[in-house]
Design a protein around this motif. Structure first.
Motif, short mmCIF file in Angstrom:
data_model
loop_
_atom_site.label_atom_id
_atom_site.label_comp_id
_atom_site.label_asym_id
_atom_site.label_seq_id
_atom_site.Cartn_x
_atom_site.Cartn_y
_atom_site.Cartn_z
N VAL A 1 51.39 43.40 32.00
CA VAL A 1 51.05 42.05 32.45
C VAL A 1 50.47 42.08 33.86
CG1 VAL A 1 51.99 39.77 33.01
CG2 VAL A 1 52.72 40.93 30.94
N GLY A 2 51.06 42.91 34.73
CA GLY A 2 50.58 43.00 36.10
C GLY A 2 49.16 43.53 36.18
N MET A 3 48.74 44.27 35.16
CA MET A 3 47.39 44.83 35.14
C MET A 3 46.33 43.73 34.97
SD MET A 3 46.26 47.90 35.55
CE MET A 3 47.64 48.93 35.10
N SER A 4 46.73 42.59 34.41
CA SER A 4 45.78 41.51 34.13
C SER A 4 45.11 41.00 35.39
CB SER A 4 46.50 40.37 33.41
OG SER A 4 45.64 39.27 33.22
N ASP A 5 45.90 40.69 36.42
CA ASP A 5 45.32 40.19 37.68
C ASP A 5 44.37 41.20 38.30
OD1 ASP A 5 46.83 37.96 37.32
OD2 ASP A 5 48.37 38.48 38.78
N ILE A 6 44.75 42.46 38.24
CA ILE A 6 43.93 43.52 38.84
C ILE A 6 42.57 43.59 38.17
CG2 ILE A 6 43.80 46.00 39.28
CD1 ILE A 6 46.90 46.02 39.20
N ILE A 7 42.57 43.52 36.83
CA ILE A 7 41.31 43.64 36.08
C ILE A 7 40.40 42.45 36.36
CG2 ILE A 7 40.36 43.58 33.74
CD1 ILE A 7 42.75 45.33 32.91
N HIS A 8 40.95 41.25 36.42
CA HIS A 8 40.12 40.08 36.71
C HIS A 8 39.49 40.18 38.10
CE1 HIS A 8 40.54 37.41 33.27
NE2 HIS A 8 41.79 37.79 33.17
N LEU A 9 40.29 40.63 39.09
CA LEU A 9 39.75 40.75 40.45
C LEU A 9 38.72 41.88 40.53
CD1 LEU A 9 39.80 39.80 43.34
CD2 LEU A 9 41.75 41.30 43.79
N LEU A 10 39.00 43.02 39.90
CA LEU A 10 38.05 44.13 39.91
C LEU A 10 36.75 43.77 39.21
CD1 LEU A 10 40.00 47.47 39.24
CD2 LEU A 10 38.66 46.85 41.26
N SER A 11 36.87 43.10 38.06
CA SER A 11 35.67 42.72 37.31
C SER A 11 34.78 41.78 38.12
CB SER A 11 36.07 42.06 35.98
OG SER A 11 36.76 42.96 35.16
N LYS A 12 35.39 40.84 38.82
CA LYS A 12 34.62 39.92 39.65
C LYS A 12 33.99 40.65 40.83
CE LYS A 12 32.97 35.99 40.93
NZ LYS A 12 31.86 35.40 40.14
N TYR A 13 34.74 41.57 41.40
CA TYR A 13 34.24 42.37 42.54
C TYR A 13 33.00 43.16 42.11
CZ TYR A 13 34.19 46.22 45.96
OH TYR A 13 33.83 47.15 46.90
N LEU A 14 33.07 43.82 40.98
CA LEU A 14 31.93 44.60 40.49
C LEU A 14 30.75 43.70 40.14
CD1 LEU A 14 33.83 47.17 38.22
CD2 LEU A 14 32.85 47.56 40.49
N GLU A 15 31.04 42.51 39.61
CA GLU A 15 29.97 41.55 39.28
C GLU A 15 29.23 41.13 40.54
OE1 GLU A 15 29.46 37.00 37.60
OE2 GLU A 15 31.29 38.09 37.13
N GLU A 16 29.97 40.88 41.62
CA GLU A 16 29.34 40.48 42.88
C GLU A 16 28.51 41.62 43.47
OE1 GLU A 16 29.32 37.41 44.22
OE2 GLU A 16 30.33 36.83 42.36
N LEU A 17 29.00 42.86 43.30
CA LEU A 17 28.23 44.00 43.79
C LEU A 17 26.92 44.13 43.02
CD1 LEU A 17 30.98 46.75 44.29
CD2 LEU A 17 29.80 45.44 46.07
N ARG A 18 26.96 43.83 41.73
CA ARG A 18 25.74 43.89 40.91
C ARG A 18 24.70 42.86 41.37
NH1 ARG A 18 29.53 44.27 36.68
NH2 ARG A 18 29.74 46.42 35.97
N LEU A 19 25.19 41.77 41.95
CA LEU A 19 24.28 40.74 42.45
C LEU A 19 23.68 41.11 43.80
CD1 LEU A 19 26.34 37.55 41.48
CD2 LEU A 19 24.35 38.51 40.30
N GLY A 20 24.07 42.30 44.30
CA GLY A 20 23.47 42.79 45.53
C GLY A 20 24.24 42.51 46.79
N LYS A 21 25.46 41.99 46.70
CA LYS A 21 26.24 41.67 47.89
C LYS A 21 26.86 42.93 48.50
CE LYS A 21 27.45 36.89 46.75
NZ LYS A 21 28.53 35.90 46.59
N GLU A 22 27.10 42.88 49.81
CA GLU A 22 27.80 43.96 50.48
C GLU A 22 29.27 43.96 50.10
OE1 GLU A 22 26.47 46.29 52.42
OE2 GLU A 22 24.48 45.44 52.03
N LYS A 23 29.95 45.08 50.39
CA LYS A 23 31.34 45.24 49.97
C LYS A 23 32.24 44.11 50.46
CE LYS A 23 33.25 49.26 50.72
NZ LYS A 23 33.91 50.34 51.47
#
Length: 752
Positions: free
Chosen positions: A269-291
């Protein structure tokens, strides 16, 4: 600057984790059957009074031993006699009733003569002994098997032995039995059960954790195709577990049957929050944003939804506080604490680690992302074209599920938790089949407003009616009661013949009772008659028919008592550990419905705040209500009874399953705020959150499925049914939720 602060925070977290790990090593395994009794319950209070007045009804051990040849074999019986002597020497064992030690007392002119039922050193008398034994009502089904293929020893231990004493007793019994090398042996009882449960819990906890880790590593690697995408989430969840175990140790909690599930559940269950945050982080990086910019946007957009899902998941577990069983309540409480710990660490450790890692090379994973968008896009198109069909199918599924729910019954068996391959379960079944059963039946008969004793002739006549009903209709084994003492005394004073084992005529009865009263300080007297002689105990063994059938038998017994017994003289009450477990099972099933209602209200409140719309509340709740109804239908059609283990599934599953709906609706809300049309907002939401929803759901399903490896049926059903619920929930979120939005909400939905 960001790196400096993040490193300082990581060092502090590391120190806290090391200290927590040291504290957590002090956690011990413990299991007490009585902890599953209802708390603050009048029946529990009565049971505790019963134990003070008479004795503990489960401080015994049954040892069944069979022989290849006849049980009336001198070599075999000599071994039984030697075993009896060895058992008596074990610390914390008070007495041993054995086939070679039981005697028939006869009162003669020279005093009491005790005639052994088995003349151990006179094998020529064995045939006559066997005839006499099977004509003596209290011996077959208790000491001697009904089919004459085995014998049983009844071992009494000290009152409510501690874990250390219980382990000592169990270890010594198994060691002695191994030395005697009997053909087959079966051992059952509370002391043995607790040891078996604790060992099984310890072994299974390791299996669950290892299985979950392997499964999650596989899913994470397939999802992110990188080492850091596997290692970082694992670190956060492991740290969460260490902190929670330290908290449990500090608050005095030990590891019981329910707690063994916590590592697996919190891990997945704890893995769920991590995956949502990581997925959003990677999505923003794909849009060209800095870290740093990508992290800030991810925390802002995913943070609120994840916080809300943390509340809903924790709420699902906290509703277990409505249960009357202490281990279930503590299970819900500690899991809720663990969920909040995992949330806090996800939004602190994860950003701190990501800041110190090199920015992932997103371009290399573009093709991988296109695959996800391709299939999620197909789902969107399917929903747009077939949303009415989806709703019609949902209606048929609902009808079928409600039909199945109507077939569910509340039922519980004492050792159904254990699989048939466990030796303790085999021993329990042995006593069920070969003897009168292994489940205790306890009844207390109280004198109704009288100065008479339970040894009054009229009182005993009424008790005699009750016992005849219990034998002929209810189906108990031999009953030990004050009437049994009187019948035994009558037999002793009349030559020891079985035909004298009856309630004597009124003439001479008073003299017999007067002689019997001389033994009122003996244990046999004290465990059956209260000190004021106003209450009588009727105790017997019965098969474990299941709480559903036993409740029916108890209702019939009550009708019999009202119609056939003089209620101006006596009343009665059923009690005992088994009776309390049955009642607890029924009460818990009902309290879980209350808990589920509370969870629904909490979710409705959260969605109401988000959208300020009654329609949106209905839309959010229904896709998560449907999987629960479907599971209820499956339980009804497949004959899975409602009991402690299956009743807690609904609140847990609902609290977890609703998370994806909130993530979906939260992203939808953001898209609608940008002025998008509803269809376009649904499409963007599906492509943006769909991957995270699918990944987290598959990890949850797979993680819970590891619980089906358990030898405990409760753990097995929790794993199987919650996995199915989450599978149905993801289908509902991806198909039914957008279909409902398209049907109920206007095409152009503007922000409230």
């Amino acid at each position: 600057m960001y790196k400096l602060y993040s490193r300082i925070f990581l060092v502090i977290t590391f120190v806290i984790t090391v200290v927590s790990a040291i504290i957590a090593t002090g956690l011990k395994f413990d299991y007490d059957f009585e902890s599953f009794f209802p708390v603050n319950d009048p029946d529990l209070d009565y049971y505790q009074e019963f134990r003070r007045n008479f004795e503990n009804d489960n401080d015994y051990i049954l040892i069944g031993i069979s022989n290849k040849a006849s049980i009336f074999d001198q070599y075999f019986l000599n071994k039984i006699d030697a075993l009896t002597d060895s058992l008596k020497n074990i610390p914390y064992i008070l007495s041993v009733v054995s086939p070679t030690t039981i005697k028939n007392p006869i009162v003669g002119p020279l005093g009491i003569i005790e005639v052994p039922y088995i003349h151990l050193n006179k094998p020529e008398l064995y045939h006559q002994d066997s005839l006499n034994i099977y004509q003596t009502k209290e011996l077959p089904g208790n000491i001697f098997a009904n089919n004459a293929r085995s014998v049983a020893l009844y071992v009494t231990t000290v009152n409510n032995p501690s874990k250390a004493k219980s382990d000592s007793i169990a270890d010594n019994i198994f060691k002695i039995l191994k030395n005697f090398n009997f053909h087959t042996t079966h051992v059952a009882g509370k002391v043995i059960g607790q040891k078996v449960y604790l060992q099984t819990m310890s072994d299974e906890m390791k299996i669950f954790v290892v299985s979950s880790i392997i499964l999650v590593i596989l899913f994470l690697f397939l999802s992110y195709r990188s080492v850091w995408g596997v290692v970082v989430p694992l670190i956060i969840v492991v740290v969460s577990l260490i902190w929670l175990f330290a908290f449990m140790k500090i608050t005095g909690k030990s590891i019981d049957l329910m707690v063994t599930l916590i590592p697996t559940i919190l891990y997945i269950v704890g893995m769920s929050d991590i995956i949502h945050l990581l997925s959003k982080y990677l999505e923003e990086l794909r849009l060209g944003k800095e870290k740093i910019a990508a992290l800030k946007t991810s925390l802002k957009e995913v943070g609120l939804a994840t916080f809300l899902t943390t509340i809903t998941t924790a709420a699902g577990f906290l509703t277990l506080l409505t249960a009357g069983i202490k281990p279930v309540r503590e299970f819900g409480l500690y899991l809720a604490v663990g969920i909040f710990i995992a949330f806090i660490l996800t939004f602190t450790i994860l950003p701190a680690i990501l800041i110190n890692l090199n920015t992932p090379k997103i371009t290399e994973k573009a093709n991988h992302n296109k695959v996800w968008n391709k299939y999620l896009g197909k789902i969107v198109i399917f929903v747009f074209k077939r949303h009415k069909t989806i709703l019609i199918i949902t209606g048929f599924v609902l009808i079928a599920s409600f039909i199945g729910i109507s077939k569910i019954k509340i039922n519980n068996y004492l050792l159904e938790d254990l699989s048939e391959k466990v030796q303790l379960k085999q021993s329990f079944n042995f006593f069920e089949k070969e003897y009168s059963g292994a489940r205790a039946f306890e009844m207390v008969v109280n004198i109704e407003g009288s100065t008479e004793s339970v040894l009054n002739y009229k009182i005993l006549q009424e008790i005699n009616k009750i016992e005849e009903y219990l034998y002929s209709v209810y189906g108990t084994g031999h009953i030990i009661s004050p009437l049994f003492l009187v019948k035994s005394a009558n037999r002793a004073f009349n030559g020891g013949g079985n035909n004298a084992f009856v309630l004597p005529e009124k003439e001479g009865f008073d003299q017999l009772v007067e002689k019997l009263s001389n033994f009122k300080k003996r244990k046999e007297f004290r465990t059956l008659i209260s000190e004021d002689q106003k209450s009588a105990r009727l105790t017997a063994k019965i098969p474990d028919w299941g709480s559903h059938l036993i409740n029916e038998k108890n209702a019939q017994l009550e009708n019999f008592f009202i119609s056939k017994i003089d209620t101006t003289l006596i009343n009665y009450k059923l009690t005992g550990g088994a009776h309390l477990i049955d009642k607890n099972n029924e009460n818990l099933s009902k309290s879980m419905l209350q808990g589920l209602l509370i969870a629904f209200l909490i979710i409705a409140f959260i969605v109401g705040i988000m959208f300020k719309s009654i329609k949106m509340i209905i839309i959010a709740l229904f896709p998560n209500f449907l999987p629960l109804v479907m599971i209820g239908g499956i339980m009804g059609f497949t004959g899975i009874d409602l009991k402690v283990s299956t009743s807690i599934i609904f609140t847990i599953a609902f609290g977890i399953a609703v998370d994806d709906s909130i993530h979906f609706l939260s992203k939808l809300r953001q898209e609608l705020r940008k002025g998008k049309t509803l269809p376009y907002a649904i499409k963007r939401t599906m492509l943006s959150t769909g991957k995270a929803i699918v990944i987290t759901s598959m990890i949850l399903c797979g993680g819970f499925l590891t619980l089906i490896l358990s030898d405990f049926s409760s753990t097995f059903y929790i794993g199987l049914l919650i996995s199915l619920t989450l599978l149905f929930a993801i289908l509902a979120d991806l198909l039914l939720l957008p279909a409902l939005l398209l049907m109920i909400i206007p095409k152009k939905l503007k922000e409230n």
